[in-house]
Design a protein around this motif. Structure first.
Motif, PDB file in Angstrom:
ATOM      1  N   THR A   1       0.840  -1.206   0.000  1.00  0.00           N
ATOM      2  CA  THR A   1       0.000   0.000   0.000  1.00  0.00           C
ATOM      3  C   THR A   1       0.871   1.249   0.000  1.00  0.00           C
ATOM      4  O   THR A   1       1.845   1.329   0.732  1.00  0.00           O
ATOM      5  N   GLN A   2       0.466   2.203  -0.820  1.00  0.00           N
ATOM      6  CA  GLN A   2       1.243   3.441  -0.898  1.00  0.00           C
ATOM      7  C   GLN A   2       0.460   4.613  -0.325  1.00  0.00           C
ATOM      8  O   GLN A   2      -0.752   4.718  -0.503  1.00  0.00           O
ATOM      9  N   ILE A   3       1.167   5.488   0.371  1.00  0.00           N
ATOM     10  CA  ILE A   3       0.576   6.777   0.765  1.00  0.00           C
ATOM     11  C   ILE A   3       1.359   7.854   0.024  1.00  0.00           C
ATOM     12  O   ILE A   3       2.582   7.944   0.176  1.00  0.00           O
ATOM     13  N   SER A   4       0.655   8.625  -0.784  1.00  0.00           N
ATOM     14  CA  SER A   4       1.367   9.673  -1.520  1.00  0.00           C
ATOM     15  C   SER A   4       0.897  11.062  -1.088  1.00  0.00           C
ATOM     16  O   SER A   4      -0.286  11.283  -0.832  1.00  0.00           O
ATOM     17  N   LEU A   5       1.854  11.952  -0.981  1.00  0.00           N
ATOM     18  CA  LEU A   5       1.581  13.361  -0.649  1.00  0.00           C
ATOM     19  C   LEU A   5       2.102  14.201  -1.807  1.00  0.00           C
ATOM     20  O   LEU A   5       3.322  14.289  -1.990  1.00  0.00           O
ATOM     21  N   GLN A   6       1.200  14.763  -2.575  1.00  0.00           N
ATOM     22  CA  GLN A   6       1.624  15.482  -3.772  1.00  0.00           C
ATOM     23  C   GLN A   6       1.174  16.927  -3.747  1.00  0.00           C
ATOM     24  O   GLN A   6       0.030  17.219  -3.412  1.00  0.00           O
ATOM     25  N   LEU A   7       2.095  17.802  -4.148  1.00  0.00           N
ATOM     26  CA  LEU A   7       1.710  19.192  -4.343  1.00  0.00           C
ATOM     27  C   LEU A   7       1.167  19.322  -5.753  1.00  0.00           C
ATOM     28  O   LEU A   7       1.779  18.827  -6.705  1.00  0.00           O
ATOM     29  N   VAL A   8       0.006  19.935  -5.882  1.00  0.00           N
ATOM     30  CA  VAL A   8      -0.624  20.064  -7.191  1.00  0.00           C
ATOM     31  C   VAL A   8      -0.980  21.526  -7.428  1.00  0.00           C
ATOM     32  O   VAL A   8      -1.112  22.303  -6.486  1.00  0.00           O
ATOM     33  N   ASP A   9      -1.132  21.845  -8.693  1.00  0.00           N
ATOM     34  CA  ASP A   9      -1.477  23.213  -9.040  1.00  0.00           C
ATOM     35  C   ASP A   9      -2.986  23.262  -9.254  1.00  0.00           C
ATOM     36  O   ASP A   9      -3.467  23.007 -10.346  1.00  0.00           O
ATOM     37  N   ASP A  10      -3.724  23.514  -8.202  1.00  0.00           N
ATOM     38  CA  ASP A  10      -5.182  23.485  -8.295  1.00  0.00           C
ATOM     39  C   ASP A  10      -5.742  24.657  -7.489  1.00  0.00           C
ATOM     40  O   ASP A  10      -5.811  24.627  -6.260  1.00  0.00           O
ATOM     41  N   ALA A  11      -6.141  25.699  -8.217  1.00  0.00           N
ATOM     42  CA  ALA A  11      -6.565  26.940  -7.557  1.00  0.00           C
ATOM     43  C   ALA A  11      -7.777  26.710  -6.654  1.00  0.00           C
ATOM     44  O   ALA A  11      -7.963  27.413  -5.661  1.00  0.00           O
ATOM     45  N   SER A  12      -8.588  25.712  -6.981  1.00  0.00           N
ATOM     46  CA  SER A  12      -9.811  25.508  -6.186  1.00  0.00           C
ATOM     47  C   SER A  12      -9.485  25.079  -4.749  1.00  0.00           C
ATOM     48  O   SER A  12     -10.325  25.168  -3.859  1.00  0.00           O
TER      49      SER A  12
END
Ligand code: TNX
Length: 506
Positions: free
Chosen positions: A90-101
């Motif tokens: 099982t993976q836990i991912s923490l990603q920074l995304v470009d999402d203005a909402s």
């Protein structure tokens, strides 16, 4: 087993569990399907079919630009005995995304075959981790079952705070750290420290050492004295920042200054009477000598310069409460201008709205009936702390010993605090619960006043007004009791949450 026996067994388990950190139901090996119990309630939450089972280890995939979220996640996992291992299923991912909402603080959390957390900032990911912690149990278990869910969440208000009076009665750095940890768990993001008052001066000011030598040695009767060094405060600032919390310092001026006057008598107009340290409960009797601007304003400037060098907060609280003086409005204008010149923004208690200040200056609304309309009209942002909802030096219930009731005879029970609606205040940036400590002299008493009411304050500030309800809050918060236990919180055993079993003292 008969119903009677079941009740008996439950009773025994309850007794056996008094003082320990799990509710009786947590002993059941075969818990029913997991449900997401989150406080504050997320903006949107779509439960999916089934559960994700976690055991042993997980694989972490964390954006390098999210160190605070990573640390929070690693701490949470290690507390639950979950190792990290690149070969885990099982993976836990923490990603920074470009999402203005998602804004600065929003996040998305998806529990499916893996666990995916995304946000546009480290702090957003930190909140996603807090939600994940709430989806997980508080205690070590052989296997964890998570409800499959998709959460999209952004806060309603950007200022979600606690105002803590460390002046009347001192609170240790250690206690403040604990409080910061607990606030972070509920996505609160402002800790306003009321650092000075008549009964004590708690912040080291190097140019005026007597402020802490003399002013730091006094306290309200029965309370604790002490002060923080600048190094300790810088440490706290960093500790809080890593948990998404800004510490907003308050130096209360020009009233509530007896500790300063007792330390430096020249700040008073009268060098004969009433210059001793004060330990009573009165308010509104002391004031810096505004008729001596050449003495008072250099003092104010130097103090503010040192305060700003410790606290990076954009907002700096200058107090301004409970003082009637012909030069009061002038003081407010000058102090606000000084803070502005130093590149920060002043916040004052509501009375300061009589001053001439730029419209970006904030006011903290505290008397329910105070006429703040003109300031709102001018665009001044408000931090809402109306005392009949948010003064948690008032009882958890009517008549609670060692609580005030001047603002509301019935105290400020959980349901009352929860019922606050910020929406009529057009310029509100958020809310702050306030714990004054004239009658709060121990960590246990502070915990009792803060929890669970501060969790309700967090929900009022974070969750969409139209979606939250007290019934829902009671269910979700009730289920988070083991988490508070695991954090060692000595909360009020709130009957509405079913926490008032025999054996717990108030
Ligand atoms: C009012 S709120 C005060 C405090 C007291 C508190 C007690 C405010 C700005 N001033 O000085 O501690 O009531 O409830």
């Amino acid at each position: 087993m008969s119903i009677h026996h079941n009740v008996l067994l439950l009773g025994l388990l309850t007794i056996a569990c008094v003082g320990c950190s799990q509710s009786p139901t947590a002993f059941a090996a075969d818990t029913p399907a997991t449900v997401a119990h989150l406080v504050p309630l997320p903006q949107s939450m779509q439960p999916q079919q089934g559960e994700l089972h976690l055991s042993g280890a997980v694989k972490l995939d964390v954006d390098a630009a999210a160190p605070n979220a990573r640390r929070a996640l690693e701490e949470a996992l290690s507390g639950l005995g979950v190792a990290t291992d690149d070969s885990a299923k099982t993976q836990i991912s923490l990603q920074l995304v470009d999402d203005a909402s998602l804004g600065e603080e929003g996040y998305r959390l998806v529990v499916g075959d893996d666990i995916r957390l995304s946000a546009s900032s480290d702090v957003g990911l930190l909140y996603a981790v807090q939600s994940l912690r709430q989806l997980l149990p508080a205690q070590l278990q052989p296997e964890y079952r998570l409800p499959r869910v998709e959460i999209n969440d952004v806060p309603a208000y950007g200022w979600r705070g606690l105002s803590l009076d460390v002046a009347r009665s001192f609170l240790s750095v250690d206690y403040l750290e604990k409080t910061i940890d607990r606030m972070a768990f509920f996505k609160l993001n402002r800790l306003h420290l009321h650092l000075t008052d008549d009964q004590g001066w708690r912040i080291e000011i190097k140019a005026y050492p007597k402020l802490t030598e003399i002013g730091g040695a006094s306290a309200v009767e029965g309370g604790r004295s002490g002060f923080y060094t600048q190094d300790e405060l810088k440490h706290l600032v960093a500790y809080a920042q890593a948990r998404g919390i800004t510490i907003v310092p308050e130096v209360d001026l020009p009233g509530h200054t007896q500790a300063a006057l007792a330390s430096y008598n020249e700040l008073a107009c009268d060098d004969v009477t009433n210059l001793a340290p004060y330990s009573g409960l009165e308010v509104g009797f002391s004031v810096l000598c505004l008729e001596k601007p050449d003495v008072v304003y250099p003092f104010v400037r130097t103090v503010l310069e040192e305060v700003l060098a410790i606290f990076p907060s954009q907002e700096i609280h200058v107090g301004g409460d409970e003082i009637k003086h012909p030069l009061y409005a002038d003081f407010v204008s000058r102090a606000a201008a000084m803070v502005d010149e130093m590149g920060r923004t002043a916040i004052f208690w509501e009375e300061a709205s009589v001053g001439d200040t730029k419209p970006n200056v904030l006011f903290q609304f505290w008397n329910d009936g105070y006429d703040i309309a003109a300031a709102v009209e001018e665009g001044h942002p408000l931090v809402l702390s109306p005392c009949s909802y948010f003064y948690i030096d008032h009882g958890n219930y009517a008549g609670q010993p060692q609580t005030y009731d001047w603002c509301r005879k019935e105290g400020v029970p959980l349901a009352r605090l929860y019922s606050f609606d910020p929406s009529p205040f057009k310029t509100a940036v958020g809310i702050e619960a306030a714990l004054w400590t004239e009658l709060v002299h121990t960590d246990a008493a502070a915990d009792n006043r803060l929890w669970p009411r501060l969790a309700a304050a967090a929900e009022v500030a974070w969750s969409p007004g139209g979606k939250r309800s007290y019934e829902g809050f009671v269910q979700r918060m009730g289920a988070l009791r083991p988490h508070l236990d695991a954090m060692g919180v000595q909360y009020h055993p709130e009957p509405d949450l079913g926490w008032d079993e025999a054996g717990r003292e108030d």
